[in-house]
Structures are given as C-alpha cells and as structure tokens.
Design an enzyme around this catalytic site. Structure first.
Site, PDB file in Angstrom:
ATOM      1  N   ASP A 168       0.866  -1.189   0.000  1.00 26.82           N
ATOM      2  CA  ASP A 168       0.000   0.000   0.000  1.00 26.82           C
ATOM      3  C   ASP A 168       0.898   1.234   0.000  1.00 26.82           C
ATOM      4  OD1 ASP A 168      -2.439   1.320   2.410  1.00 26.82           O
ATOM      5  OD2 ASP A 168      -1.877   1.932   0.361  1.00 26.82           O
ATOM      6  N   ASP A 171       2.945   7.138  -4.341  1.00 24.11           N
ATOM      7  CA  ASP A 171       3.352   7.080  -5.760  1.00 24.11           C
ATOM      8  C   ASP A 171       4.838   6.774  -5.879  1.00 24.11           C
ATOM      9  OD1 ASP A 171       1.197   9.930  -6.528  1.00 24.11           O
ATOM     10  OD2 ASP A 171       0.774   7.797  -6.229  1.00 24.11           O
ATOM     11  N   PRO A 175      10.288   8.197  -1.120  1.00 21.98           N
ATOM     12  CA  PRO A 175      10.627   6.922  -0.467  1.00 21.98           C
ATOM     13  C   PRO A 175       9.970   5.695  -1.103  1.00 21.98           C
ATOM     14  CG  PRO A 175       9.193   8.260   0.947  1.00 21.98           C
ATOM     15  CD  PRO A 175       9.593   9.126  -0.195  1.00 21.98           C
TER      16      PRO A 175
END
Ligand code: SAM
Length: 282
Positions: A168, A171, A175
């Site tokens: 999850d 974009d 990171p």
C-alpha cells in the site's frame, strides 16, 4: 508573523487552497478549511488538512494520499479482494499503509493471526491515528505489529513467511520509488508461503499507464497467476485506479467471504465484477 506556507498551499481571496501538481499540464486544487496537523518527518512533509469537499485528508509532500470521504474505497479494494481469493490467510505483511486503513480492513477477518505493518514513517501513523479516525479507525488491534522501517529492507530478510502481502505505497516518487522495482517484487515472492499472494496499488491507467503496465509485467513474470482489477477513487488523478495481484496458487475469488465485513464499498457484486477491464487495458 505570517505562517510560511509550502509551495502547494496558497491563499486566494482569504481562502486556503491545496494544489496538487499532477504533471506539467494538470493541477488539481482543493479548498481547505483548516490545517489540522503539519510536521516534516525525515522522509516527507506530513499534513492532515480539513477540506470542504472531501473532509479530512492525509497529504504527503503535497500529494493527497487518502481522505475521509473516499479512502474506504481504496482501502477496502486493496484488502477484501485478495482476502476473497486466498482461503486461509493467517499472516499478513502490509508495506506502507501508514494511514492504517488497509490494516483496519484486514482486522475484520477473525482467521488472521498476525499483521506486520512496515511503514517507513512513524509520523504518518501517529498523525492518522490521532487526526484521521475516519480512515485509521484509531487502529489498536493487538494483532497488528507496527515496524517503522523501509519495506524493501524488511522484505529482503523474509522467506516462506506470509500468506498475503499488501503493498500500500504512495506514488513511485520519494521513499516509495523502490517499492516498484523488480528486485522488490522478487523479494516478496520469496517472503510469501508456497500458496501465498501479493497485491499492490499499480497507479492510474489514465495518467500512469506505463508504470501500471510495467508493474503488471514484472509481477506476471514472477508469479503463476497475475490479475489486475480497478476501482474509481475520486481524489486520485483521473479517478480510475488499478491494483495488481500476483499469486503463487489461488486465482478465483469467493465473493461470499466479504458478506459480514461491515464494508461501505466492496460487496459480492464488486468482487465479481472488478476484474472486468476496459478494452484499452485488456
Ligand atoms: N492508501 C493511500 C494510497 O492509496 O496511496 C496511501 C497509502 S499510505 C499513506 C503510503 C505509505 O507508504 C506512506 O505512509 C509512506 O510513508 C509509505 N512508504 C513510502 N515508501 C516506503 C518504503 N520504502 N517502505 C515503507 N513504507 C513506505
């Protein structure tokens, strides 16, 4: 002294606006009632803003991640669809998911014994549990182990351990960029049990078709089964969003598994139909 606003927040005629810079030719603006929380972490600018149209929203480095109004669509789709495919999920790994929405949905399954949630930025979890209860549910289920670390580093050390892995991520910038690489998907394949499956958010089929296709190709080259499904999430650029499943064994959903899970978007019909793809994605 006037509060210095980051570049993506501006004042117009006394109103505060968040402007999300999708790309050179597209900006999306949200009228903001109040800055509820704002702090810079070592990884990103973390904000909880109260917007007129979508309620409270989590914004990371100026990009809307999830909102009180439509966050449940994404969080239910990334959780209940794979849970309808794998018949006996006991151990789950969630990589990212700092708003706690996906973990909250997985906790609805009594058969799940442990959820390792590997989120790189502890500040995101703190902000969402405190200021975004509509999404996070102020998550406090004892089965959830919070691990504040990089998902790539954590997954590298795992072998034959998880029934389900949910990526999850934000974009593929900042990171989260590493969470879209081939080597990362390879490490997830190793971390999964022999009948395990993974799911990831695979970006917008409208504005990020190349990333979406590359993600699908990388996963389908690694797993016995690869399936894409979609949902419309109003606050995501272009609305239509994609998810990609890589499975070592199971492939057919059992829609009835979602029946008693107190969902607001996913139901048996959605699980049956979400794999139907528009012609340009077939
Ligand atoms: N559900 C929303 C969505 O659809 O995008 C938001 C997902 S959640 C906010 C994305 C999380 O991924 C963020 O909290 C971010 O800090 C985390 N993240 C980014 N890169 C990461 C990494 N390398 N390892 C672990 N977590 C990471």
């Amino acid at each position: 002294m006037e509060h210095i606003l980051p570049s993506y927040l501006s004042r117009r005629d006394g109103d505060l606006w968040l402007t999300e810079d999708e790309h050179d030719h597209l900006k999306v603006s949200y009228r903001i009632k109040e800055i509820v929380f704002e702090q810079k972490s070592p990884f990103q600018d973390v904000m909880i803003l109260d917007s007129y149209s979508f309620g409270r929203m989590l914004v990371l480095d100026g990009i809307v991640q999830t909102t009180s109004m439509d966050g449940h669509i994404y969080n239910e789709m990334i959780s209940h669809v794979p849970m309808s495919i794998h018949p006996h999920v006991k151990k789950v790994l969630i990589i990212g998911g700092g708003d706690c929405g996906a973990a909250k949905e997985i906790c609805k399954y009594a058969g799940v014994e442990q959820i390792d949630m590997v989120e790189i930025d502890e500040l995101v979890v703190k902000a969402c549990r405190e200021h975004l209860p509509k999404v996070s549910g102020r998550l406090s289920d004892s089965r959830v182990q919070f691990i504040f670390d990089d998902g790539v580093k954590f997954a590298k050390g795992k072998k034959n351990e998880y029934d389900l892995i949910i990526v999850d991520s934000s974009d593929p910038i900042g990171p989260a960029q590493v969470l879209f690489e081939k080597s990362f998907y390879q490490s997830l394949h190793t971390a999964l049990k022999e009948d395990g499956l993974m799911v990831c958010q695979s970006q917008s089929p409208i504005f990020h078709l190349d990333v979406m296709k590359q993600t699908y190709t990388r996963i389908s080259n690694l797993f016995k089964e690869a399936k894409m499904y979609t949902a419309v999430v109003p606050t995501y650029p272009g609305g239509l969003w994609s998810f990609t499943i890589g499975s070592k064994h199971y492939s057919s959903p059992n829609p009835s598994k979602v029946r008693d899970k107190d969902t607001h978007y996913v139901n048996e019909q959605i699980i049956q139909s979400c794999f139907a793809l528009p012609q340009f994605l077939v």
